[in-house]
Each structure stands twice: as structure tokens, then as C-alpha cells.
Scaffold this motif. Sequence first.
Motif, short mmCIF file in Angstrom:
data_model
loop_
_atom_site.label_atom_id
_atom_site.label_comp_id
_atom_site.label_asym_id
_atom_site.label_seq_id
_atom_site.Cartn_x
_atom_site.Cartn_y
_atom_site.Cartn_z
N ILE A 182 96.66 -74.86 26.84
CA ILE A 182 96.50 -73.74 25.82
C ILE A 182 95.06 -73.67 25.09
O ILE A 182 94.27 -72.75 25.12
N GLU A 183 94.64 -74.83 24.65
CA GLU A 183 93.31 -75.15 24.04
C GLU A 183 92.33 -74.83 25.02
O GLU A 183 91.28 -74.19 24.87
N GLU A 191 110.53 -77.15 18.96
CA GLU A 191 111.38 -77.27 19.84
C GLU A 191 112.91 -76.83 19.58
O GLU A 191 113.34 -77.40 18.41
N GLU A 192 113.68 -76.26 20.26
CA GLU A 192 114.81 -75.72 20.06
C GLU A 192 115.77 -76.35 21.16
O GLU A 192 115.48 -76.93 22.28
N TYR A 213 105.21 -72.42 21.49
CA TYR A 213 104.02 -73.10 20.99
C TYR A 213 103.40 -72.05 20.03
O TYR A 213 103.43 -70.61 20.44
N HIS A 214 102.74 -72.16 18.76
CA HIS A 214 102.47 -71.24 18.17
C HIS A 214 100.81 -71.35 17.91
O HIS A 214 100.44 -72.56 17.66
N TYR A 229 107.65 -70.49 25.45
CA TYR A 229 107.13 -69.30 24.86
C TYR A 229 106.04 -69.61 24.02
O TYR A 229 105.60 -70.66 23.43
N LEU A 230 105.18 -68.73 23.98
CA LEU A 230 103.63 -68.78 23.43
C LEU A 230 103.40 -67.55 22.46
O LEU A 230 103.66 -66.44 22.61
N ASP A 231 103.51 -68.04 20.98
CA ASP A 231 103.12 -67.00 19.93
C ASP A 231 101.87 -66.97 19.31
O ASP A 231 101.43 -68.16 18.94
#
Length: 75
Positions: free
Chosen positions: A5-6, A25-26, A32-33, A71-73
Motif C-alpha cells: 500500500i505504501e 483484524e477481526e 487497513y486504514h 478491506y482498504l479504508d
Amino acid sequence: MKALIESIVTPLVDHPEDIAISKTEEDTKIVYHLTVHNDDVGKVIGKNGRIAKAIRTVVYAAKKDGEKRIYLDIM
């Protein structure tokens, strides 16, 4: 995944030092925020969300089989 992501977001922004990625993590998913400088939010999201959608597509495709859903937020 944080490094991926970075590496995608860094060339897009003017303030790479303000990139922050946190992970939640759930049971069934990993979220990822991504937080960037206020001036760079539009660059990361793009017109009509096209860049954000492309970033999410790459991140989702990098998931290994058997891993939790990712997921990406973007904030």
C-alpha cells in the motif's frame, strides 16, 4: 501488505512523510486504514474515485488464498 500500500501511494502524494497505515483484524476480515495529508486526499481518491478503486483492486488481488478478506479504508 502495508509495504504494498505504501509503495503504491507514495508516488501519488506531495507529503509522503504523512502516510500512515494501521491494521485492524477481526474474525472474518482485515481492515487497513490509510491516512494521508489533507492536501493529498484528492490525489489518492482521484476523479470519481478511480485511483482509490485501482489501489483497492491491487490490494485485494495480492491476498493469498486462505487469508481473511481484506478491506482498504482511505481517510
